[in-house]
Design a protein around this motif. Sequence first.
Motif, PDB file in Angstrom:
ATOM      1  N   GLN A 175       0.844  -1.196   0.000  1.00  9.74           N
ATOM      2  CA  GLN A 175       0.000   0.000   0.000  1.00  9.74           C
ATOM      3  C   GLN A 175       0.881   1.249   0.000  1.00  9.74           C
ATOM      4  O   GLN A 175       1.895   1.284   0.717  1.00  9.74           O
ATOM      5  CB  GLN A 175      -0.903   0.016   1.242  1.00  9.74           C
ATOM      6  CG  GLN A 175      -1.876  -1.136   1.289  1.00  9.74           C
ATOM      7  CD  GLN A 175      -2.733  -1.098   2.540  1.00  9.74           C
ATOM      8  OE1 GLN A 175      -2.816  -0.076   3.223  1.00  9.74           O
ATOM      9  NE2 GLN A 175      -3.382  -2.204   2.864  1.00  9.74           N
ATOM     10  N   PRO A 176       0.563   2.270  -0.818  1.00  2.20           N
ATOM     11  CA  PRO A 176      -0.650   2.433  -1.618  1.00  2.20           C
ATOM     12  C   PRO A 176      -0.720   1.528  -2.849  1.00  2.20           C
ATOM     13  O   PRO A 176      -1.788   1.136  -3.260  1.00  2.20           O
ATOM     14  CB  PRO A 176      -0.631   3.900  -2.011  1.00  2.20           C
ATOM     15  CG  PRO A 176       0.807   4.291  -1.963  1.00  2.20           C
ATOM     16  CD  PRO A 176       1.427   3.461  -0.889  1.00  2.20           C
ATOM     17  N   ASN A 177       0.418   1.228  -3.471  1.00  2.00           N
ATOM     18  CA  ASN A 177       0.431   0.251  -4.556  1.00  2.00           C
ATOM     19  C   ASN A 177       1.868  -0.222  -4.788  1.00  2.00           C
ATOM     20  O   ASN A 177       2.817   0.295  -4.197  1.00  2.00           O
ATOM     21  CB  ASN A 177      -0.177   0.817  -5.862  1.00  2.00           C
ATOM     22  CG  ASN A 177       0.534   2.050  -6.361  1.00  2.00           C
ATOM     23  OD1 ASN A 177       1.743   2.049  -6.556  1.00  2.00           O
ATOM     24  ND2 ASN A 177      -0.213   3.133  -6.565  1.00  2.00           N
ATOM     25  N   ARG A 178       2.006  -1.196  -5.671  1.00  2.00           N
ATOM     26  CA  ARG A 178       3.313  -1.816  -5.894  1.00  2.00           C
ATOM     27  C   ARG A 178       4.295  -0.863  -6.559  1.00  2.00           C
ATOM     28  O   ARG A 178       5.491  -0.868  -6.231  1.00  2.00           O
ATOM     29  CB  ARG A 178       3.132  -3.069  -6.757  1.00  2.00           C
ATOM     30  CG  ARG A 178       4.429  -3.779  -7.090  1.00  2.00           C
ATOM     31  CD  ARG A 178       4.192  -5.032  -7.893  1.00  2.00           C
ATOM     32  NE  ARG A 178       3.638  -4.724  -9.220  1.00  2.00           N
ATOM     33  CZ  ARG A 178       3.504  -5.629 -10.192  1.00  2.00           C
ATOM     34  NH1 ARG A 178       3.863  -6.877  -9.982  1.00  2.00           N
ATOM     35  NH2 ARG A 178       3.002  -5.291 -11.354  1.00  2.00           N
ATOM     36  N   ASN A 179       3.811  -0.055  -7.506  1.00  2.00           N
ATOM     37  CA  ASN A 179       4.716   0.821  -8.255  1.00  2.00           C
ATOM     38  C   ASN A 179       5.411   1.833  -7.347  1.00  2.00           C
ATOM     39  O   ASN A 179       6.591   2.146  -7.524  1.00  2.00           O
ATOM     40  CB  ASN A 179       3.950   1.548  -9.360  1.00  2.00           C
ATOM     41  CG  ASN A 179       3.519   0.613 -10.459  1.00  2.00           C
ATOM     42  OD1 ASN A 179       4.173  -0.391 -10.725  1.00  2.00           O
ATOM     43  ND2 ASN A 179       2.402   0.926 -11.098  1.00  2.00           N
ATOM     44  N   VAL A 180       4.676   2.377  -6.374  1.00  2.00           N
ATOM     45  CA  VAL A 180       5.263   3.361  -5.464  1.00  2.00           C
ATOM     46  C   VAL A 180       6.431   2.752  -4.701  1.00  2.00           C
ATOM     47  O   VAL A 180       7.535   3.301  -4.649  1.00  2.00           O
ATOM     48  CB  VAL A 180       4.190   3.884  -4.490  1.00  2.00           C
ATOM     49  CG1 VAL A 180       4.816   4.773  -3.427  1.00  2.00           C
ATOM     50  CG2 VAL A 180       3.116   4.652  -5.242  1.00  2.00           C
ATOM     51  N   VAL A 181       6.186   1.584  -4.105  1.00  2.00           N
ATOM     52  CA  VAL A 181       7.229   0.930  -3.304  1.00  2.00           C
ATOM     53  C   VAL A 181       8.418   0.541  -4.176  1.00  2.00           C
ATOM     54  O   VAL A 181       9.580   0.737  -3.794  1.00  2.00           O
ATOM     55  CB  VAL A 181       6.636  -0.312  -2.601  1.00  2.00           C
ATOM     56  CG1 VAL A 181       7.702  -1.003  -1.757  1.00  2.00           C
ATOM     57  CG2 VAL A 181       5.449   0.082  -1.734  1.00  2.00           C
ATOM     58  N   PHE A 182       8.140   0.026  -5.365  1.00  3.13           N
ATOM     59  CA  PHE A 182       9.216  -0.407  -6.259  1.00  3.13           C
ATOM     60  C   PHE A 182      10.121   0.751  -6.652  1.00  3.13           C
ATOM     61  O   PHE A 182      11.349   0.647  -6.569  1.00  3.13           O
ATOM     62  CB  PHE A 182       8.608  -1.056  -7.511  1.00  3.13           C
ATOM     63  CG  PHE A 182       9.620  -1.424  -8.551  1.00  3.13           C
ATOM     64  CD1 PHE A 182      10.381  -2.578  -8.433  1.00  3.13           C
ATOM     65  CD2 PHE A 182       9.832  -0.610  -9.657  1.00  3.13           C
ATOM     66  CE1 PHE A 182      11.323  -2.915  -9.393  1.00  3.13           C
ATOM     67  CE2 PHE A 182      10.762  -0.933 -10.617  1.00  3.13           C
ATOM     68  CZ  PHE A 182      11.514  -2.090 -10.487  1.00  3.13           C
ATOM     69  N   HIS A 183       9.532   1.868  -7.067  1.00  2.00           N
ATOM     70  CA  HIS A 183      10.338   3.006  -7.530  1.00  2.00           C
ATOM     71  C   HIS A 183      11.193   3.583  -6.407  1.00  2.00           C
ATOM     72  O   HIS A 183      12.364   3.936  -6.625  1.00  2.00           O
ATOM     73  CB  HIS A 183       9.426   4.098  -8.100  1.00  2.00           C
ATOM     74  CG  HIS A 183       8.897   3.776  -9.468  1.00  2.00           C
ATOM     75  ND1 HIS A 183       9.711   3.451 -10.522  1.00  2.00           N
ATOM     76  CD2 HIS A 183       7.624   3.733  -9.946  1.00  2.00           C
ATOM     77  CE1 HIS A 183       8.972   3.219 -11.603  1.00  2.00           C
ATOM     78  NE2 HIS A 183       7.707   3.376 -11.276  1.00  2.00           N
ATOM     79  N   ILE A 184      10.647   3.674  -5.193  1.00  2.00           N
ATOM     80  CA  ILE A 184      11.399   4.280  -4.089  1.00  2.00           C
ATOM     81  C   ILE A 184      12.546   3.370  -3.646  1.00  2.00           C
ATOM     82  O   ILE A 184      13.684   3.820  -3.452  1.00  2.00           O
ATOM     83  CB  ILE A 184      10.455   4.600  -2.917  1.00  2.00           C
ATOM     84  CG1 ILE A 184       9.454   5.690  -3.342  1.00  2.00           C
ATOM     85  CG2 ILE A 184      11.246   5.060  -1.697  1.00  2.00           C
ATOM     86  CD1 ILE A 184       8.427   6.018  -2.295  1.00  2.00           C
TER      87      ILE A 184
END
Length: 420
Positions: free
Chosen positions: A84-93
């Motif tokens: 959360q909030p989604n996979r893309n956010v965690v992946f990019h950071i």
Amino acid sequence: MSRDFCVHTWPCSYYLELEKRWVPGKLWLTSLSLKFLTDKTGDFLVSFPLADIIEIKKEASYFIFSSVTILEKGHVKHWFSSLQPNRNVVFHIIEHFWRELLLSQPGGAVEASSSRMTKGKELTGLMACSQKRLEDAARVLHYQGEQLDSITSSLDNMESDLDVADRLLKELESHSWWPFSFKLWKMPSDTNSRGGSSMASTKALGKEGIVIRIPAVISQGTESHVKPGRLTILVSGLEIHDSNSLLLHRFEREDIDDIKVHTHYEVSIRQRFIGKPDITFRLISAKMPEVVPILEMQFSKKIEFLEDALMLRSTGTSSPAEKGYSVWQAASRPVDCARHREPSSGNQEGRLLQLQMSEPLISEEDTQELRQILGKLKGLALDAEAELERQDEALDGIATAVDRAILTIDKHNRRVKKLT
């Protein structure tokens, strides 16, 4: 030497390979490591340094759940899902901090092999950081001086234009005048030439320089949509680009309403509007600790440190003066030990003193490098002081010229009203 600060946390689930089940908890990203904290026990189930990561990928578990997989040294694979909030956010950071860590520390083994030179390397690194900060400040002062020179030139052109207006008003105020006289027809060409010079001065005024540019993970509006990009700090404002170098937004210096420092690595920039939504960008970057002092210097009245940032500022980081004190305290410690400690009757103390004298903590090369850096710092400080004195005189001249121009314009306006 570097401390492990918490960057962000996300609710997620971790897959236990041995028990074949998902465990709910929180994923912790710090500046140097990645950890998973379970909700049930409150213990860290997984913890490994970012430097040990081999690969970060987006995958699907059982063709249903979108997951982020991290391959560690030793080919240990970790699965994180329900992010959360989604996979893309965690992946990019996570990918951003992992990449920046690899780029900033290419030779970790060299540091481990030369442990006896730790103090010298630490002193050299701190002094090099101080030199970089002073160079950034000198660069800002240089471009600020150019802008003041352009303002002074524009005010000189304005004063000459006011002299032309004064001559024209004298012609109009005389009793015998003719609107199509030779002098009045020659004036526009004169004003055109001055207009060209004023345009040239505005072009010179628009000249800007880049203070610093860093990679960042950017989100606008909601935190659920992020993308990699970069932040560029200019003398005249801020620019935000995406990963393809396309300009997303440009903040002029006077248009920025507030800058909030959320954590050691996260800031938000906002521009307010009346009648339409505000423009807000949130940026997370591993290089943000280098940018925050520059933002604080340029936008001292608009920057705000939130609670987490204030805690990190007071406990985790120290001011430049404190850093300088600790540096010189560390540097003088072996000298003080050698100077004040006299050999006693015991053989052990004599051996310890001989060991300290024979194996100095700061090598001759580090001492030479520190001497060179100190010489550069002294030169930069003297140049900055001279530039500040020159700019103070320029500001006094600009204030005087502005007051004189305002009085002249008011006088000309009264004369024009009498003619009409």
